[in-house]
Design a protein around this motif. Structure first.
Motif, PDB file in Angstrom:
ATOM      1  N   GLY A  72       3.283   3.120 -20.362  1.00  0.00           N
ATOM      2  CA  GLY A  72       2.630   4.400 -20.160  1.00  0.00           C
ATOM      3  C   GLY A  72       2.994   4.596 -17.990  1.00  0.00           C
ATOM      4  N   LEU A  73       2.928   6.068 -17.654  1.00  0.00           N
ATOM      5  CA  LEU A  73       3.222   6.286 -16.566  1.00  0.00           C
ATOM      6  C   LEU A  73       2.085   5.250 -15.330  1.00  0.00           C
ATOM      7  CD1 LEU A  73       3.437  10.029 -16.212  1.00  0.00           C
ATOM      8  CD2 LEU A  73       5.345   8.315 -15.891  1.00  0.00           C
ATOM      9  N   LYS A  74       2.578   4.860 -14.571  1.00  0.00           N
ATOM     10  CA  LYS A  74       1.774   4.548 -13.130  1.00  0.00           C
ATOM     11  C   LYS A  74       1.082   5.361 -12.719  1.00  0.00           C
ATOM     12  CE  LYS A  74       4.769   1.406 -10.784  1.00  0.00           C
ATOM     13  NZ  LYS A  74       5.584   0.485 -10.992  1.00  0.00           N
ATOM     14  N   PRO A  75      -0.357   4.598 -11.860  1.00  0.00           N
ATOM     15  CA  PRO A  75      -0.815   6.156 -11.463  1.00  0.00           C
ATOM     16  C   PRO A  75       0.026   6.406 -10.226  1.00  0.00           C
ATOM     17  CG  PRO A  75      -2.058   4.229 -11.817  1.00  0.00           C
ATOM     18  CD  PRO A  75      -0.701   3.714 -11.696  1.00  0.00           C
ATOM     19  N   LEU A  76       0.876   5.793  -9.106  1.00  0.00           N
ATOM     20  CA  LEU A  76       2.131   6.242  -8.278  1.00  0.00           C
ATOM     21  C   LEU A  76       2.867   7.841  -9.326  1.00  0.00           C
ATOM     22  CD1 LEU A  76       3.590   6.314  -6.038  1.00  0.00           C
ATOM     23  CD2 LEU A  76       4.681   4.393  -6.592  1.00  0.00           C
ATOM     24  N   ASP A  77       3.413   7.353  -9.895  1.00  0.00           N
ATOM     25  CA  ASP A  77       4.298   8.312 -10.779  1.00  0.00           C
ATOM     26  C   ASP A  77       3.150   9.329 -10.828  1.00  0.00           C
ATOM     27  OD1 ASP A  77       5.484   5.445 -13.275  1.00  0.00           O
ATOM     28  OD2 ASP A  77       6.189   6.130 -11.490  1.00  0.00           O
ATOM     29  N   ILE A  78       2.336   9.407 -11.435  1.00  0.00           N
ATOM     30  CA  ILE A  78       1.546  11.141 -11.254  1.00  0.00           C
ATOM     31  C   ILE A  78       1.064  11.485 -10.163  1.00  0.00           C
ATOM     32  CG2 ILE A  78      -0.848  11.973 -12.536  1.00  0.00           C
ATOM     33  CD1 ILE A  78      -0.264   9.268 -14.538  1.00  0.00           C
ATOM     34  N   GLU A  79       0.794  10.813  -9.430  1.00  0.00           N
ATOM     35  CA  GLU A  79       0.409  11.388  -7.832  1.00  0.00           C
ATOM     36  C   GLU A  79       1.907  12.084  -7.456  1.00  0.00           C
ATOM     37  OE1 GLU A  79      -3.393  11.071  -7.495  1.00  0.00           O
ATOM     38  OE2 GLU A  79      -1.577  11.895  -6.007  1.00  0.00           O
ATOM     39  N   PHE A  80       2.676  11.611  -7.653  1.00  0.00           N
ATOM     40  CA  PHE A  80       3.957  12.068  -7.312  1.00  0.00           C
ATOM     41  C   PHE A  80       3.957  13.472  -7.677  1.00  0.00           C
ATOM     42  CE2 PHE A  80       7.247  12.066  -4.698  1.00  0.00           C
ATOM     43  CZ  PHE A  80       8.484  12.159  -4.803  1.00  0.00           C
ATOM     44  N   MET A  81       4.669  12.903  -9.051  1.00  0.00           N
ATOM     45  CA  MET A  81       4.592  14.620  -9.760  1.00  0.00           C
ATOM     46  C   MET A  81       4.019  15.875  -9.544  1.00  0.00           C
ATOM     47  SD  MET A  81       7.135  13.058 -13.069  1.00  0.00           S
ATOM     48  CE  MET A  81       5.922  11.553 -13.847  1.00  0.00           C
ATOM     49  N   LYS A  82       2.869  15.210  -9.404  1.00  0.00           N
ATOM     50  CA  LYS A  82       1.537  16.610  -9.535  1.00  0.00           C
ATOM     51  C   LYS A  82       1.948  17.184  -8.391  1.00  0.00           C
ATOM     52  CE  LYS A  82      -2.495  15.529 -10.279  1.00  0.00           C
ATOM     53  NZ  LYS A  82      -4.011  14.906 -11.038  1.00  0.00           N
ATOM     54  N   ARG A  83       2.410  16.006  -6.506  1.00  0.00           N
ATOM     55  CA  ARG A  83       2.535  17.113  -6.017  1.00  0.00           C
ATOM     56  C   ARG A  83       3.634  17.184  -6.138  1.00  0.00           C
ATOM     57  NH1 ARG A  83      -1.568  15.250  -2.161  1.00  0.00           N
ATOM     58  NH2 ARG A  83      -2.833  13.892  -2.969  1.00  0.00           N
ATOM     59  N   PHE A  94      -2.653  -5.756 -11.503  1.00  0.00           N
ATOM     60  CA  PHE A  94      -2.737  -6.218 -10.984  1.00  0.00           C
ATOM     61  C   PHE A  94      -1.482  -5.218 -10.302  1.00  0.00           C
ATOM     62  CE2 PHE A  94      -1.950  -9.588  -7.571  1.00  0.00           C
ATOM     63  CZ  PHE A  94      -0.348  -9.525  -7.827  1.00  0.00           C
ATOM     64  N   GLY A  95      -1.350  -5.084  -9.187  1.00  0.00           N
ATOM     65  CA  GLY A  95      -0.235  -4.112  -9.157  1.00  0.00           C
ATOM     66  C   GLY A  95      -0.276  -2.938  -9.491  1.00  0.00           C
ATOM     67  N   ASP A  96      -0.923  -2.124  -9.771  1.00  0.00           N
ATOM     68  CA  ASP A  96      -0.917  -1.088 -10.691  1.00  0.00           C
ATOM     69  C   ASP A  96      -1.191   0.115  -9.519  1.00  0.00           C
ATOM     70  OD1 ASP A  96      -1.271  -2.783 -14.081  1.00  0.00           O
ATOM     71  OD2 ASP A  96       0.779  -2.112 -12.813  1.00  0.00           O
ATOM     72  N   GLN A  97      -1.995  -0.381  -8.833  1.00  0.00           N
ATOM     73  CA  GLN A  97      -2.208   0.862  -8.196  1.00  0.00           C
ATOM     74  C   GLN A  97      -1.345   1.634  -7.268  1.00  0.00           C
ATOM     75  OE1 GLN A  97      -4.817   1.500  -9.299  1.00  0.00           O
ATOM     76  NE2 GLN A  97      -5.648  -0.600 -10.638  1.00  0.00           N
ATOM     77  N   ILE A  98      -1.524   2.561  -6.810  1.00  0.00           N
ATOM     78  CA  ILE A  98      -1.022   3.102  -5.248  1.00  0.00           C
ATOM     79  C   ILE A  98      -1.284   2.298  -4.174  1.00  0.00           C
ATOM     80  CG2 ILE A  98      -0.671   4.846  -4.516  1.00  0.00           C
ATOM     81  CD1 ILE A  98      -1.144   6.513  -6.240  1.00  0.00           C
ATOM     82  N   ASN A  99      -2.225   2.367  -3.586  1.00  0.00           N
ATOM     83  CA  ASN A  99      -2.598   1.140  -3.155  1.00  0.00           C
ATOM     84  C   ASN A  99      -3.329  -0.408  -3.597  1.00  0.00           C
ATOM     85  OD1 ASN A  99      -3.379  -0.209  -0.975  1.00  0.00           O
ATOM     86  ND2 ASN A  99      -5.230   1.384  -0.315  1.00  0.00           N
ATOM     87  N   ASN A 100      -2.248  -1.304  -3.263  1.00  0.00           N
ATOM     88  CA  ASN A 100      -2.526  -2.593  -3.411  1.00  0.00           C
ATOM     89  C   ASN A 100      -2.487  -4.173  -2.816  1.00  0.00           C
ATOM     90  OD1 ASN A 100      -1.522  -2.276  -6.706  1.00  0.00           O
ATOM     91  ND2 ASN A 100       0.617  -1.989  -6.050  1.00  0.00           N
ATOM     92  N   ASP A 101      -3.369  -3.006  -1.345  1.00  0.00           N
ATOM     93  CA  ASP A 101      -4.171  -4.251  -0.901  1.00  0.00           C
ATOM     94  C   ASP A 101      -5.123  -4.864  -0.950  1.00  0.00           C
ATOM     95  OD1 ASP A 101      -4.027  -2.191   2.352  1.00  0.00           O
ATOM     96  OD2 ASP A 101      -2.542  -3.977   1.469  1.00  0.00           O
ATOM     97  N   ASP A 124       1.121  -1.273   0.003  1.00  0.00           N
ATOM     98  CA  ASP A 124      -0.068   0.044   0.493  1.00  0.00           C
ATOM     99  C   ASP A 124       1.082   1.129   0.260  1.00  0.00           C
ATOM    100  OD1 ASP A 124      -2.745   1.737   2.354  1.00  0.00           O
ATOM    101  OD2 ASP A 124      -1.928   2.194   0.723  1.00  0.00           O
ATOM    102  N   ASN A 125       0.921   1.933  -0.616  1.00  0.00           N
ATOM    103  CA  ASN A 125       1.591   2.985  -1.206  1.00  0.00           C
ATOM    104  C   ASN A 125       1.010   4.328  -0.609  1.00  0.00           C
ATOM    105  OD1 ASN A 125       3.992   1.670  -1.488  1.00  0.00           O
ATOM    106  ND2 ASN A 125       3.543   0.721  -4.004  1.00  0.00           N
ATOM    107  N   SER A 126      -0.041   4.935  -0.513  1.00  0.00           N
ATOM    108  CA  SER A 126      -0.524   5.777  -0.532  1.00  0.00           C
ATOM    109  C   SER A 126      -0.069   6.800   0.628  1.00  0.00           C
ATOM    110  CB  SER A 126      -1.558   5.667   0.280  1.00  0.00           C
ATOM    111  OG  SER A 126      -2.762   4.665   0.192  1.00  0.00           O
ATOM    112  N   ASN A 127      -0.029   7.969   0.217  1.00  0.00           N
ATOM    113  CA  ASN A 127       1.362   8.675   1.103  1.00  0.00           C
ATOM    114  C   ASN A 127       2.542   8.753   1.242  1.00  0.00           C
ATOM    115  OD1 ASN A 127      -0.824  10.623   1.330  1.00  0.00           O
ATOM    116  ND2 ASN A 127      -1.349   9.032   2.902  1.00  0.00           N
TER     117      ASN A 127
END
Lengths: 432, 336
Positions: A166-177, B118-125, A117-120
């Motif tokens: 393409g970019l992953k959602p994590l990449d986009i979030e990070f760069m936006k912030r 699979f495994g692409d989101q920020i939260n992959n729980d 879980d990589n939120s935040n």
């Protein structure tokens, strides 16, 4: 500058200034040299942050960029250690080249994007950048500004995994912030995974998504020089740069190059056709380092500063941790600082006293303990001695008894002998 | 007993013809039991067989390309109508595509199950939950068919026989997500881990990475296929041990052909050389293909049927105190 050779600048009419002719080389033209000499003496500082998931080759790239072993086998980079949360680590290295010295600070973010879980996970990074800006703000507002180290993050290299899509959602979030807090330069990591066509497609896709999400990556400034502009335009077309790093030097056609040895060939790091590493290095170190610092100072830092100060003046009550209150006069501030200093000293003193007392107590306790121990041993030894003494007494008694017995026996024996001899004598006498 | 052959008895006949020896039990000699292999072969060829393969891994690891390379045809969902650059879905989806592949008279109905998201989101729980649910649903379908009073002659087998898990080639170690997924699913499906995009790493890096991955899988208690506990005999064990030593396979996939040394090979063309997919010095794709298709295909199906399915079945039957057989006219009053 000698007066007779000085140039006179006359103000004409609407305020235009025209420089009059200069005579000789010693003059205004020398000014850049003076600046240069001073800066060289002072040395330069640069803080570079690298962000990306583990295993994207960040440490290797840093080593390749600065040709040092910042992360080597003895001091492995943060990726080699498993992290549960995102950490922010910084390492400083002093690089000297041709009389110029650069204090390079590399800020690494191990654990970024590695958890399930990589939120935040960008929050520690944002906190770090803000805290550095805050330090600088405080240092700037002090009365005594002799030493003002610049630890602000000047550039953030963001590593994109070479998925090819393409970019992953994590990449986009990070760069936006982070795009309005620091200069963000996106890089395609491990670019030797992609063939040239795939790389082109990938770059186009990334740039499209960056524009879609209105992410403001670092923009190369246009210069007046046409030549430079051409170069800059070429660099812009290649964004994001696809890089390959390597710690290993391999021999190719008699030349020693940094590269990666595969069974099907050697991917050279410094070959412009293989990857964009040289472009990155030239841009980062050779041409745009100062510009990155300037943009950080003028744009990102000013943004932070105005936001921070607006918050302070809006609220009236300062509920943030800004130490330097800029609404007071300098004298009051000096008082404030002095009081702070005194308080700090007092606190330190109190702490030290505490520590000292604790140590004294400990030592006393230890001494008491050892005394008790000694006493105990003394007692024990005494008891041992008494026991031994008793034993000895016992033995002596037994021995005395035996002696008496033995003497008695001897006497009896002697008596017997005497009797025997007497009787023998008697017998002898009888015979004669 | 050594009696000479009576000259009037049937002569031993080779495999293939109508050759069961006639005559009484006193006839020693060839009976022809071994022709049953031939009979089975014919039957299998006529009936064809099903194989369901699932690919799991986050996007961009070359799953579709590898499948196309494995089966030498365009079997992935990408070519079955979905566009190449569709957006990453917000939740894990399960998409399956079926093809019939024929070779040498043998027909195989290949179903490819893909798991985009699979495994692409920020939260992959819990991103493994949709996958686990799908696998169990297939078991459930099969179980229902089996428990029916009037069963179909051949129950359609949609159970997942094999799950290929793609490990991203970071070069350091497994990610938390990888370990979690494999731990949870190694008991319901055969997992074959592969290292994707192996041309990212040099040969030494690959060896180190493989060792580290194997060690981590061992310490986490993940049993990937071929599982040690299901080795039948010493021969199997030694064969499988050799395979286990080289797993996870480091693979490269490609559906483009290039000319190398006069031959046309599948490969990837970079500025410094051509990566040949079927060259065992370059990557282990050939090993994976041989393992998956040429030697262990039937075994995968068997392990799925005999072990994973039976585990599921036992669990289900124990839960509700038994299943009522369902009559085939549709009134399903079971307490399933």
């Amino acid at each position: 500058m000698s007066v007779n050779q000085a140039s006179a600048i006359s103000t004409v009419g609407e305020g235009h200034m025209t420089a009059m002719e200069l005579g000789g080389l010693r003059g205004l033209a020398n000014l850049p040299n003076q600046v240069y000499r001073k800066s060289v003496k002072r040395g330069f500082e640069f803080t570079l942050m690298v962000v990306g998931e583990s295993g994207l080759g960040k440490s290797t790239l840093i080593n390749s960029l600065f040709l040092t072993d910042l992360y080597s086998k003895d001091y492995p980079g943060p990726s080699q250690r498993i992290k549960k949360t995102v950490q922010v680590e910084q390492s400083k290295v002093l690089i000297k080249e041709g009389g110029v010295q650069l204090t390079l600070t590399i800020v690494d973010t191990p654990g970024f994007g590695d958890a399930v879980d990589n939120s935040n996970c960008w929050q520690p990074v944002i906190n770090y950048i803000d805290s550095k800006c805050e330090d600088f703000l405080n240092a700037e507002s002090r009365v005594n500004r002799r030493s003002m180290p610049d630890n602000r993050v000047h550039c953030c290299l963001y590593f994109i995994a070479p998925s090819g899509h393409g970019l992953k959602p994590l990449d986009i979030e990070f760069m936006k912030r982070l795009h309005d807090k620091v200069n963000v330069i996106p890089l395609i990591a491990k670019a030797d995974t992609l063939t040239p066509e795939e790389c082109q497609l990938f770059k186009k896709q990334i740039m499209k998504e960056i524009q879609e999400h209105k992410i403001k990556i670092y923009e190369f400034p246009d210069t007046e020089d046409d030549e430079d502009n051409k170069l800059i335009r070429k660099i812009k077309e290649k964004m994001p740069l696809a890089v390959v790093g390597s710690n290993v030097v391999i021999e190719v056609n008699g030349k020693k190059v940094r590269g990666r040895q595969y069974p099907w060939g050697v991917a050279e790091v410094e070959n412009g056709e293989h990857c964009d590493f040289t472009v990155l290095r030239n841009m980062l170190i050779r041409t745009h380092m100062q510009n990155l610092k300037d943009v950080t100072n003028n744009v990102h830092y000013e943004n932070y500063r105005s936001k921070k100060l607006a918050a302070v003046t809006c609220n009236g009550v300062d509920n943030s941790k800004v130490k330097g209150q800029l609404t007071k006069s300098p004298l009051a501030q000096m008082e404030e600082e002095r009081r702070e200093h005194v308080m700090k000293m007092k606190k330190m003193e109190a702490e030290m006293e505490q520590v000292f007392e604790m140590k004294v107590k400990e030592k006393k306790q230890k001494l008491k303990d050892s005394e008790a121990e000694l006493e105990r041993r003394h007692e024990q030894m005494k008891r041992n001695l008494e026991a031994q003494y008793k034993e000895l007494e016992e033995k002596r008694r037994v021995f005395e008894e035996e002696k008496i017995n033995w003497e008695a026996q001897q006497k009896i024996l002697e008596q017997q002998k005497l009797d025997a001899s007497k009787s023998k004598n008697l017998v002898c006498v009888l015979f004669f | 007993m050594t009696e000479p052959f009576p000259p009037t008895s049937a002569i031993p006949v080779p495999v293939g013809s109508h050759g069961s020896a006639s005559g009484g039990s006193t006839l020693l000699g060839y009976i022809g039991i071994d022709t049953i292999i031939e009979q089975m072969r014919k039957k299998t060829m006529k009936a064809g067989f099903d194989f369901n393969i699932m690919v799991v891994g986050h996007s961009g690891l070359g799953k579709s390309t590898l499948l196309n390379t494995l089966f030498k045809s365009q079997v992935s969902r990408r070519n079955a109508g979905w566009p190449r650059d569709e957006k990453i879905p917000k939740t894990v989806e399960i998409k399956s595509v079926s093809h019939v592949i024929e070779e040498g008279g043998v027909k195989m109905k290949l179903t490819v199950v893909d798991t985009p998201g699979f495994g692409d989101q920020i939260n992959n729980d819990n991103c493994w939950e949709p996958i686990s649910k799908y696998i169990n649903e297939q078991f459930e379908k099969f179980l229902k068919e089996e428990v029916n009073i009037t069963r179909k002659k051949r129950i359609p087998d949609t159970r997942v026989h094999c799950c290929i898990y793609f490990i991203p080639p970071t070069g350091h170690s497994l990610r938390q997500l990888d370990i979690e997924f494999m731990k949870r699913l190694s008991h319901s499906v055969n997992i074959i881990p592969v290292i994707a995009k192996a041309d990212t790493m040099t040969i030494e890096e690959r060896q180190e990475f493989k060792q580290r991955v194997r060690k981590e899988l061992e310490t986490s208690g993940v049993e990937f296929y071929p599982q040690k506990e299901f080795d039948d005999d010493m021969e199997d064990k030694s064969d499988n041990d050799k395979i286990r030593e080289t797993m996870p396979f480091a693979v490269v996939g490609s559906d483009k052909e290039y000319q190398v040394n006069g031959k046309r090979v599948l490969g990837r063309k970079t500025a410094w050389g051509i990566v040949e997919v079927e060259n065992s010095n370059h990557c282990e794709f050939a090993k994976l293909r041989d393992f998956l298709i040429r030697s262990h295909l039937q075994d995968l199906k068997e392990v799925t049927h005999n072990i994973h399915y039976e585990t599921y079945r036992a669990k289900r039957l124990n839960e509700n105190g038994g299943l009522h057989p369902i009559s085939s006219n549709g009134t399903q009053e079971s307490n399933l």
